[in-house]
Design a protein around this motif. Structure first.
Motif, PDB file in Angstrom:
ATOM      1  N   SER A  58      40.534  -9.957  69.209  1.00  0.00           N
ATOM      2  CA  SER A  58      41.512  -8.996  69.072  1.00  0.00           C
ATOM      3  C   SER A  58      40.992  -7.583  69.162  1.00  0.00           C
ATOM      4  N   LYS A  59      41.794  -6.536  68.960  1.00  0.00           N
ATOM      5  CA  LYS A  59      41.381  -5.163  68.971  1.00  0.00           C
ATOM      6  C   LYS A  59      40.208  -5.022  67.638  1.00  0.00           C
ATOM      7  N   LEU A  60      40.757  -5.359  66.660  1.00  0.00           N
ATOM      8  CA  LEU A  60      40.152  -5.176  65.343  1.00  0.00           C
ATOM      9  C   LEU A  60      38.487  -5.935  65.478  1.00  0.00           C
ATOM     10  N   ASP A  61      38.670  -7.409  66.122  1.00  0.00           N
ATOM     11  CA  ASP A  61      37.502  -8.181  66.241  1.00  0.00           C
ATOM     12  C   ASP A  61      36.446  -7.500  67.288  1.00  0.00           C
ATOM     13  N   ASN A  62      37.224  -6.870  68.286  1.00  0.00           N
ATOM     14  CA  ASN A  62      36.304  -6.456  69.330  1.00  0.00           C
ATOM     15  C   ASN A  62      35.478  -5.102  68.635  1.00  0.00           C
ATOM     16  N   ILE A  63      36.285  -4.328  68.098  1.00  0.00           N
ATOM     17  CA  ILE A  63      35.491  -3.106  67.359  1.00  0.00           C
ATOM     18  C   ILE A  63      34.203  -3.682  66.399  1.00  0.00           C
ATOM     19  N   MET A  64      34.641  -4.763  65.502  1.00  0.00           N
ATOM     20  CA  MET A  64      33.607  -5.321  64.751  1.00  0.00           C
ATOM     21  C   MET A  64      32.542  -6.091  65.361  1.00  0.00           C
ATOM     22  N   GLU A  65      32.756  -6.596  66.418  1.00  0.00           N
ATOM     23  CA  GLU A  65      31.936  -7.096  67.359  1.00  0.00           C
ATOM     24  C   GLU A  65      30.921  -5.956  68.052  1.00  0.00           C
ATOM     25  N   ASN A  66      31.387  -4.640  68.275  1.00  0.00           N
ATOM     26  CA  ASN A  66      30.594  -3.833  68.855  1.00  0.00           C
ATOM     27  C   ASN A  66      29.802  -2.903  68.054  1.00  0.00           C
ATOM     28  N   ILE A  67      29.807  -3.221  66.651  1.00  0.00           N
ATOM     29  CA  ILE A  67      29.260  -2.347  65.833  1.00  0.00           C
ATOM     30  C   ILE A  67      27.745  -2.511  65.780  1.00  0.00           C
ATOM     31  N   ASN A  68      27.051  -1.484  65.846  1.00  0.00           N
ATOM     32  CA  ASN A  68      25.420  -1.639  66.077  1.00  0.00           C
ATOM     33  C   ASN A  68      24.888  -1.561  64.650  1.00  0.00           C
ATOM     34  N   THR A  69      24.513  -2.966  64.068  1.00  0.00           N
ATOM     35  CA  THR A  69      24.003  -3.030  62.719  1.00  0.00           C
ATOM     36  C   THR A  69      22.826  -2.041  62.524  1.00  0.00           C
ATOM     37  N   ASN A  70      22.067  -1.837  63.402  1.00  0.00           N
ATOM     38  CA  ASN A  70      20.914  -0.638  63.056  1.00  0.00           C
ATOM     39  C   ASN A  70      21.665   0.608  62.890  1.00  0.00           C
ATOM     40  N   ASN A  71      22.721   0.976  63.608  1.00  0.00           N
ATOM     41  CA  ASN A  71      23.246   2.391  63.252  1.00  0.00           C
ATOM     42  C   ASN A  71      24.048   2.358  62.002  1.00  0.00           C
ATOM     43  N   LEU A  72      24.596   1.105  61.624  1.00  0.00           N
ATOM     44  CA  LEU A  72      25.442   1.032  60.316  1.00  0.00           C
ATOM     45  C   LEU A  72      24.278   1.391  59.300  1.00  0.00           C
ATOM     46  N   TYR A 117      28.142   7.195  62.290  1.00  0.00           N
ATOM     47  CA  TYR A 117      28.639   6.075  63.039  1.00  0.00           C
ATOM     48  C   TYR A 117      29.628   5.338  62.460  1.00  0.00           C
ATOM     49  N   ILE A 118      29.389   5.058  60.864  1.00  0.00           N
ATOM     50  CA  ILE A 118      30.403   4.264  60.065  1.00  0.00           C
ATOM     51  C   ILE A 118      31.519   5.059  60.184  1.00  0.00           C
ATOM     52  N   THR A 119      31.662   6.213  59.801  1.00  0.00           N
ATOM     53  CA  THR A 119      32.848   6.807  59.774  1.00  0.00           C
ATOM     54  C   THR A 119      33.799   6.873  61.009  1.00  0.00           C
ATOM     55  N   LYS A 120      33.076   7.131  62.210  1.00  0.00           N
ATOM     56  CA  LYS A 120      33.641   6.852  63.384  1.00  0.00           C
ATOM     57  C   LYS A 120      34.380   5.433  63.807  1.00  0.00           C
ATOM     58  N   LYS A 121      33.337   4.374  63.355  1.00  0.00           N
ATOM     59  CA  LYS A 121      33.918   3.228  63.365  1.00  0.00           C
ATOM     60  C   LYS A 121      35.521   3.112  62.563  1.00  0.00           C
ATOM     61  N   LEU A 122      35.455   3.501  61.122  1.00  0.00           N
ATOM     62  CA  LEU A 122      36.325   3.390  60.268  1.00  0.00           C
ATOM     63  C   LEU A 122      37.589   4.081  60.914  1.00  0.00           C
ATOM     64  N   GLU A 123      37.412   5.210  61.569  1.00  0.00           N
ATOM     65  CA  GLU A 123      38.549   5.897  62.014  1.00  0.00           C
ATOM     66  C   GLU A 123      39.260   5.264  63.052  1.00  0.00           C
ATOM     67  N   ASN A 124      38.307   4.278  64.185  1.00  0.00           N
ATOM     68  CA  ASN A 124      38.746   3.530  65.243  1.00  0.00           C
ATOM     69  C   ASN A 124      39.538   2.376  64.524  1.00  0.00           C
TER      70      ASN A 124
END
Length: 134
Positions: free
Chosen positions: A71-85, A91-98
């Motif tokens: 799903s769109k949400l799962d795709n976003i979560m899948e592509n999150i780079n844990t090192n950047n987190l 980076y986290i703020t941008k992902k939250l906005e997406n």
């Protein structure tokens, strides 16, 4: 999203598991056949029993049901780079906005993932503040 019965049938037949092996003690034969045709839905507790019998997790079943696409949400979560987190609050703020643009706030799973990221952001902010104080 459609009915899940045909997906269960697809999985069951691909694993050469019989109708009887799958549904005995859970659904009667005629209801199981109609369920697999997509005529009925079943309780989640019964779905979990069936998935256990055919050795498939709920996540796998949904992935197969969605034609092997996230799903769109799962795709976003899948592509999150844990090192950047761990290192970047931006980076986290941008992902939250997406996520906020694509989510349905009435969906529990989506809200949980959104809260996870919010929590990670807050932990990251706290850790950065502590590092600066040191």
């Amino acid at each position: 999203m459609g009915k899940y019965g045909p997906t269960i049938k697809q999985i069951r037949t691909s694993k050469n598991i019989t109708l009887k092996e799958t549904y005995i003690g859970i659904l009667n034969k005629s209801f199981a056949i109609d369920f697999e045709k997509g005529m009925y839905d079943i309780k989640f507790s019964k779905m979990l029993e069936i998935l256990n019998r055919i050795m498939v997790s709920p996540e796998e079943m949904i992935f197969i049901h969605n034609k092997y696409k996230l799903s769109k949400l799962d795709n976003i979560m899948e592509n999150i780079n844990t090192n950047n987190l761990k290192t970047s609050c931006k980076y986290i703020t941008k992902k939250l906005e997406n996520i906020n643009k694509t989510i349905n706030h009435n969906d529990t799973k989506t809200n949980l993932k959104y809260m996870q990221l919010t929590l990670l952001k807050n932990i990251n902010l706290k850790e950065n503040i502590l590092k600066k104080e040191e």
